[in-house]
Write an enzyme that holds these catalytic residues in place. Structure first.
Site, PDB file in Angstrom:
ATOM      1  N   LYS A 162       0.557   5.111   6.172  1.00 44.49           N
ATOM      2  CA  LYS A 162      -0.152   4.076   5.415  1.00 44.49           C
ATOM      3  C   LYS A 162      -1.636   4.081   5.757  1.00 44.49           C
ATOM      4  CE  LYS A 162       3.582   2.190   3.623  1.00 44.49           C
ATOM      5  NZ  LYS A 162       4.072   2.772   2.380  1.00 44.49           N
ATOM      6  N   GLN A 203       6.373  -4.227   8.995  1.00 41.86           N
ATOM      7  CA  GLN A 203       7.249  -3.067   8.966  1.00 41.86           C
ATOM      8  C   GLN A 203       8.664  -3.445   9.416  1.00 41.86           C
ATOM      9  OE1 GLN A 203       6.771  -0.074   7.775  1.00 41.86           O
ATOM     10  NE2 GLN A 203       8.809   0.591   8.360  1.00 41.86           N
ATOM     11  N   ASP A 249       3.661  -5.568  -0.112  1.00 44.84           N
ATOM     12  CA  ASP A 249       4.928  -4.965  -0.542  1.00 44.84           C
ATOM     13  C   ASP A 249       5.455  -5.565  -1.844  1.00 44.84           C
ATOM     14  OD1 ASP A 249       5.732  -2.825   1.016  1.00 44.84           O
ATOM     15  OD2 ASP A 249       6.557  -4.084   2.596  1.00 44.84           O
TER      16      ASP A 249
END
Length: 291
Positions: A52, A96, A119
């Protein structure tokens, strides 16, 4: 011959566009920043988060890293979430997953500011997606489902009126992609299959498009698809290759299906790169909404 839908190539083009948009934002004094909260040192999670931040560097987005030990408590993780909620340099961020055993993941996700939900999986943002079947959506969208649709659009796969069979009911894609596929702008008809579905292979044979997201290596066989179907392989399984003496990543679609399909996404190299690109797109869009 079936068309190989190249997620790496499409995501590269998306990132080029995002880099230009980031430059425009910076010229206006707005610097997008992606935050990550990583708890523990699971190798897969560490690699995923590192990817990322490599993507961020590629398009000029600032990286904000928060790392906590494996034994971090719920309150310690929650405090880090609150910190990023309040941080003006953080446009959007992710927590995460998975979190350590005993930590309520849903409760942590609930604490994320929906406006910074990179997300697109916060209950508020999913609720907005449910409510707005027509018109524009101004909240972050789930990355993998969005990536699938953008990938098919890039290859001019027409989904209007098509029968789409989704395999798997996980929240990451199975239960969420139908919300995007059935929007007025896409207009597909969706059948969601799961472990309780009777005659699942009959559903697959009727489908114009199959989105496989079960995590069952090679589940979709040539006899399960109709001639000319489009195959989207989102499944990820680690299977030991005895000849190579190591584990390999395999998708849900048996490669023997490719000869019968009109188009397919390879795995790896198909949907995965698009998921990462859509995370960046969410972050940039959230920054643009601030402008």
């Amino acid at each position: 011959m079936a068309v190989r839908i190249d997620g790496r190539a499409v995501s590269a083009e998306i990132k080029k566009d995002l880099a230009t948009r980031v430059e425009t934002l910076k010229a206006r004094g707005i610097e997008p920043g992606l935050g990550t909260i990583l708890v523990g040192s699971d190798p897969g999670s560490v690699k995923y988060v590192a990817g990322k931040h490599a993507d961020c560097a590629e398009i000029g987005v600032n990286s904000i890293k928060r790392e906590l030990p494996e034994d971090a408590t719920f309150e310690q993780i929650a405090e880090t979430v609150r910190e990023l909620n309040a941080d003006p340099t953080c446009t959007g961020y992710i927590v995460q997953l998975p979190l350590p055993k005993g930590v309520d993941e849903n409760a942590i996700i609930d604490l994320i500011d929906p406006r910074k939900d990179a997300d697109g999986m916060h209950p508020y943002n999913l609720g907005e997606l449910v409510l707005h079947a027509k018109g524009d959506i101004t909240t972050p969208l789930p990355c993998t489902p969005r990536g699938v649709i953008e990938l098919l659009r890039a290859y001019d796969v027409d989904l209007n009126g098509k029968e789409v069979c989704v395999l798997g009911r996980g929240i990451t894609i199975g239960r969420t992609i139908g919300l995007l596929l059935t929007r007025k702008s896409v207009n597909a008809t969706v059948t969601l299959c799961h472990t309780g579905t009777k005659d699942v292979r009959d559903h697959m044979r009727r489908a114009d498009v199959i989105v496989a997201a079960m995590g069952s290596a090679g589940f979709v066989k040539p006899d399960d698809i109709k001639e000319g179907a489009v195959l989207v392989d989102v499944g990820v399984s680690r299977v030991f290759d005895e000849e190579a003496g190591r584990y390999r990543v395999k998708g849900d679609v048996d490669k023997a299906c490719y000869e019968k399909a009109s188009a397919y996404t390879p795995n790896p190299g198909g949907v995965g790169p698009m998921t990462r690109a859509m995370l960046l797109q969410n972050v940039v869009e959230m920054a643009e909404r601030r402008a």
